[in-house]
Design an enzyme around this catalytic site. Structure first.
Site, PDB file in Angstrom:
ATOM      1  N   LYS A   1       5.947 -78.958 111.117  1.00 20.06           N
ATOM      2  CA  LYS A   1       5.682 -78.126 109.939  1.00 20.06           C
ATOM      3  C   LYS A   1       5.103 -76.779 110.252  1.00 20.06           C
ATOM      4  O   LYS A   1       4.265 -76.610 111.097  1.00 20.06           O
ATOM      5  CB  LYS A   1       4.709 -79.107 109.133  1.00 20.06           C
ATOM      6  CG  LYS A   1       4.785 -79.234 107.803  1.00 20.06           C
ATOM      7  CD  LYS A   1       3.804 -80.215 107.265  1.00 20.06           C
ATOM      8  CE  LYS A   1       3.627 -80.233 105.624  1.00 20.06           C
ATOM      9  NZ  LYS A   1       2.695 -81.252 105.097  1.00 20.06           N
TER      10      LYS A   1
HETATM   11  O1  G3P Z   1       0.861 -82.393 102.704  1.00 16.58           O
HETATM   12  C1  G3P Z   1       0.954 -81.283 101.792  1.00 16.58           C
HETATM   13  C2  G3P Z   1       0.623 -81.529 100.285  1.00 16.58           C
HETATM   14  O2  G3P Z   1       1.319 -82.754  99.988  1.00 16.58           O
HETATM   15  C3  G3P Z   1      -0.789 -81.571 100.107  1.00 16.58           C
HETATM   16  O3  G3P Z   1      -1.114 -81.975  98.667  1.00 16.58           O
HETATM   17  O4  G3P Z   1      -2.900 -82.937  97.192  1.00 16.58           O
HETATM   18  O5  G3P Z   1      -3.833 -81.530  98.986  1.00 16.58           O
HETATM   19  O6  G3P Z   1      -2.353 -80.612  97.070  1.00 16.58           O
HETATM   20  P1  G3P Z   1      -2.713 -81.592  97.992  1.00 16.58           P
END
Ligand code: G3P
Length: 217
Positions: A83
């Site tokens: 990633k």
């Molecule tokens: O892993 C990336 C993403 O899904 C992060 O989500 O909830 O931290 O905005 P969030």
């Protein structure tokens, strides 16, 4: 649509893997920090648990180190997806790793033109962050729809991995918009099963069944 789980908590993943519905896992530096685990150990364990693509995020801010980190992470297991952030250096490393045959998930995507660049850099996955756009007063789902059109217009094979999903509605709308995959925190995955009419219907069926005095086996 494939379903990935957005966590680095191995205990949660063990429970969810047993559903047979989990196609992969995504992690990020915040999730690794929350788990309290060493990244290489956590990723190795997750890769052994779930046979699908497992995203592990590289963090360096210079090209050479980011590339070295990506190569290191890719060697942990054959199902690792590296990633990388959607930055000029991140996309250069994306191109280099993709050319070497390593799948890359480009993360922190907040615009359709960013997604266009990631596809041109050979990304296997693009991660548009739906929830964080909604939090910012924008329409996260509009981004998924725009990327779908752009990728289809030009035949890009980069898969849209809807990320930062906060609700079952996000999952429904991402599927309707043609996202290839969505990554969900465990709570959002579990919420997909839920409907009040399912619970009420089952309760009524069980009450009536009891009245019959039968047992199936
Ligand atoms: O892993 C990336 C993403 O899904 C992060 O989500 O909830 O931290 O905005 P969030």
């Amino acid at each position: 649509m494939r379903i990935f789980i957005d966590t680095a908590e191995v205990a949660d993943l063990k429970v969810l893997a047993a559903t047979g519905l989990v196609d992969g896992v995504t992690t990020n530096p915040s999730l690794i920090a929350k788990s309290g685990r060493k990244i290489a150990e956590a990723i190795e364990e997750i890769c052994a648990l779930i046979p699908g693509p497992i995203s592990a995020e590289a963090v360096a801010s210079d090209y050479d180190t980011l590339l070295a980190e990506g190569r290191f992470l890719a060697k942990i297991a054959p199902n690792v997806v590296v990633k990388l952030p959607l930055t000029p250096i991140g996309l250069r490393v994306c191109k280099a790793l993709s050319d070497e045959g390593t799948p890359v998930n480009v993360t922190l995507c907040f615009s359709a033109v960013q997604a266009l660049l990631a596809a041109k850099a050979g990304a296997t996955y693009i991660s548009p962050f739906i929830g964080r756009l909604d939090d910012n007063g924008q329409d996260g789902m509009e981004l998924i729809r725009d990327i779908r059109v752009i990728y289809d217009n030009y035949g890009f094979e980069t898969q849209i991995l809807a990320a930062s999903a906060r609700t079952a509605i996000h999952v429904r709308d991402a599927a309707l918009a043609g996202a290839d995959c969505a990554t969900l925190p465990p709570a959002v995955f579990n919420a997909l099963y839920k409907h009040v009419l399912t619970d009420l219907g089952l309760e009524a069926f069980m009450k009536d069944w009891e009245k019959t005095g039968q047992s199936i086996l």
